[in-house]
Design a protein around this motif. Structure first.
Motif, PDB file in Angstrom:
ATOM      1  N   GLU A   1       8.836   6.334  -1.643  1.00 22.30           N
ATOM      2  CA  GLU A   1       7.590   7.058  -1.903  1.00 22.30           C
ATOM      3  C   GLU A   1       6.442   6.439  -1.125  1.00 22.30           C
ATOM      4  O   GLU A   1       6.351   5.215  -1.004  1.00 22.30           O
ATOM      5  N   MET A   2       5.564   7.286  -0.622  1.00 15.69           N
ATOM      6  CA  MET A   2       4.373   6.837   0.082  1.00 15.69           C
ATOM      7  C   MET A   2       3.177   6.854  -0.871  1.00 15.69           C
ATOM      8  O   MET A   2       3.036   7.765  -1.688  1.00 15.69           O
ATOM      9  N   LEU A   3       2.333   5.836  -0.740  1.00 19.06           N
ATOM     10  CA  LEU A   3       1.075   5.781  -1.475  1.00 19.06           C
ATOM     11  C   LEU A   3      -0.015   5.507  -0.455  1.00 19.06           C
ATOM     12  O   LEU A   3      -0.104   4.408   0.087  1.00 19.06           O
ATOM     13  N   ARG A   4      -0.830   6.515  -0.195  1.00 21.50           N
ATOM     14  CA  ARG A   4      -1.887   6.387   0.814  1.00 21.50           C
ATOM     15  C   ARG A   4      -3.199   6.057   0.117  1.00 21.50           C
ATOM     16  O   ARG A   4      -3.850   6.916  -0.454  1.00 21.50           O
ATOM     17  N   GLY A   5      -3.576   4.785   0.162  1.00 14.51           N
ATOM     18  CA  GLY A   5      -4.820   4.367  -0.458  1.00 14.51           C
ATOM     19  C   GLY A   5      -4.605   3.409  -1.615  1.00 14.51           C
ATOM     20  O   GLY A   5      -3.477   3.091  -2.010  1.00 14.51           O
ATOM     21  N   TYR A   6      -5.719   2.950  -2.168  1.00 12.70           N
ATOM     22  CA  TYR A   6      -5.699   1.994  -3.280  1.00 12.70           C
ATOM     23  C   TYR A   6      -5.199   2.649  -4.563  1.00 12.70           C
ATOM     24  O   TYR A   6      -5.486   3.816  -4.845  1.00 12.70           O
ATOM     25  N   ALA A   7      -4.451   1.876  -5.341  1.00 10.84           N
ATOM     26  CA  ALA A   7      -4.052   2.293  -6.683  1.00 10.84           C
ATOM     27  C   ALA A   7      -4.044   1.060  -7.576  1.00 10.84           C
ATOM     28  O   ALA A   7      -3.662  -0.025  -7.128  1.00 10.84           O
ATOM     29  N   PRO A   8      -4.484   1.171  -8.823  1.00 16.51           N
ATOM     30  CA  PRO A   8      -4.471   0.015  -9.720  1.00 16.51           C
ATOM     31  C   PRO A   8      -3.049  -0.399 -10.076  1.00 16.51           C
ATOM     32  O   PRO A   8      -2.084   0.336  -9.839  1.00 16.51           O
ATOM     33  N   GLU A   9      -2.937  -1.582 -10.657  1.00 18.07           N
ATOM     34  CA  GLU A   9      -1.625  -2.155 -10.965  1.00 18.07           C
ATOM     35  C   GLU A   9      -0.771  -1.215 -11.812  1.00 18.07           C
ATOM     36  O   GLU A   9       0.431  -1.049 -11.550  1.00 18.07           O
ATOM     37  N   GLU A  10      -1.364  -0.586 -12.821  1.00 18.05           N
ATOM     38  CA  GLU A  10      -0.584   0.259 -13.725  1.00 18.05           C
ATOM     39  C   GLU A  10       0.020   1.454 -12.991  1.00 18.05           C
ATOM     40  O   GLU A  10       1.149   1.861 -13.273  1.00 18.05           O
ATOM     41  N   ALA A  11      -0.737   2.006 -12.048  1.00 21.73           N
ATOM     42  CA  ALA A  11      -0.223   3.143 -11.277  1.00 21.73           C
ATOM     43  C   ALA A  11       0.949   2.702 -10.398  1.00 21.73           C
ATOM     44  O   ALA A  11       1.952   3.421 -10.267  1.00 21.73           O
ATOM     45  N   MET A  12       0.840   1.507  -9.804  1.00 18.27           N
ATOM     46  CA  MET A  12       1.925   1.009  -8.977  1.00 18.27           C
ATOM     47  C   MET A  12       3.145   0.670  -9.832  1.00 18.27           C
ATOM     48  O   MET A  12       4.283   0.886  -9.413  1.00 18.27           O
ATOM     49  N   LYS A  13       2.904   0.161 -11.024  1.00 17.71           N
ATOM     50  CA  LYS A  13       4.010  -0.124 -11.946  1.00 17.71           C
ATOM     51  C   LYS A  13       4.812   1.142 -12.232  1.00 17.71           C
ATOM     52  O   LYS A  13       6.043   1.115 -12.291  1.00 17.71           O
ATOM     53  N   LYS A  14       4.092   2.246 -12.441  1.00 14.08           N
ATOM     54  CA  LYS A  14       4.767   3.507 -12.747  1.00 14.08           C
ATOM     55  C   LYS A  14       5.630   3.952 -11.573  1.00 14.08           C
ATOM     56  O   LYS A  14       6.760   4.418 -11.766  1.00 14.08           O
TER      57      LYS A  14
END
Length: 248
Positions: A228-241
């Motif tokens: 999966e690609m994540l373009r931009g900042y995400a908080p820890e909880e979002a990355m955990k998911k």
């Protein structure tokens, strides 16, 4: 003979038909005008229909983007996850790999830095790879060159120290500040600065640029998390998911 316009209650079913089922070309100008008014009135009276259509379009677009991203990741997997020039942190034997494209002068990269560290500390099963992607000017390139040269000259442990220091650095990036940083970390600053100007370091940066371009990246930070690609900042909880979703 003039056709009668369909009643409004049937309009939504009519609009759901394939384009060929409604022949606007066979209508008179008056009929098309009446039809347009009926469509407008129906949508004004039933705005939820429009929102449903927009939501469905977004779902289809997001699904297509995700599918395209998965194909990009699969095509470039070896360069993303097995590049010997890229530093590997976290758990080298982790079951999920996160690749970050970052710039040492990027404010959102600096914001993401403690979030990533917290994630790696709390999880313990994530393989973390850094890709220098300096896109914010000469100082960004200077910092990236210095970090890459540190890895080439002094090894992975020294690179990690420099990376951490640069991510938390708040002042200007210059030859003097980098030399002072090397001295503070008990590294051979002269050797690192000399290596930073070498073709070997330039080759790493150019390879990262080319990879980022193939991946369709336009900013930092950008992450590849599993497939999966994540373009931009995400908080820890979002990355955990995202990590949890990758594990199924």
């Amino acid at each position: 003979m003039t056709r009668k316009l369909l009643p409004a209650f049937a309009l939504s079913a009519l609009l759901a038909q394939p384009a060929g089922a409604l022949d606007l070309g066979s209508m008179t100008d008056s009929e098309r005008a009446d039809f347009g008014r009926a469509v407008r009135n129906y949508l004004m009276d039933n705005p939820e229909v429009l929102m449903e259509a927009i939501n469905e379009l977004e779902k289809k677009q997001n699904a297509q983007i995700a599918q395209n991203d998965q194909q990009l990741i699969a095509t470039n997997e070896d360069e993303l996850t097995n590049d010997p020039e890229s530093w590997v942190g976290g758990n080298p034997d982790g079951d999920v790999t996160i690749v970050e494209f970052m710039d040492y002068r990027c404010g959102y990269c600096k914001k993401a830095y403690p979030e990533i560290n917290a994630l790696l500390k709390s999880d313990g099963h994530i393989r973390f790879i850094v890709k220098e992607f300096p896109i914010l000017g000469d100082a960004s390139v200077k910092a990236a060159r210095f970090a890459i040269a540190t890895k080439q000259v002094a090894g992975d442990e020294a690179y990690e120290k420099v990376h951490n220091a640069l991510m938390t650095l708040r002042g200007d990036i210059s030859d003097d500040s980098l030399s002072a940083l090397a001295k503070k970390l008990d590294l051979d600053g002269d050797a690192i600065q000399k290596a930073a100007a070498s073709p070997e370091v330039e080759k790493v940066i150019e390879a990262n640029y080319a990879l980022g371009q193939r991946m369709g990246l336009s900013g930092t930070p950008s992450f590849v998390i599993g497939d999966e690609m994540l373009r931009g900042y995400a908080p820890e909880e979002a990355m955990k998911k995202i990590v949890a979703d990758q594990r199924g």
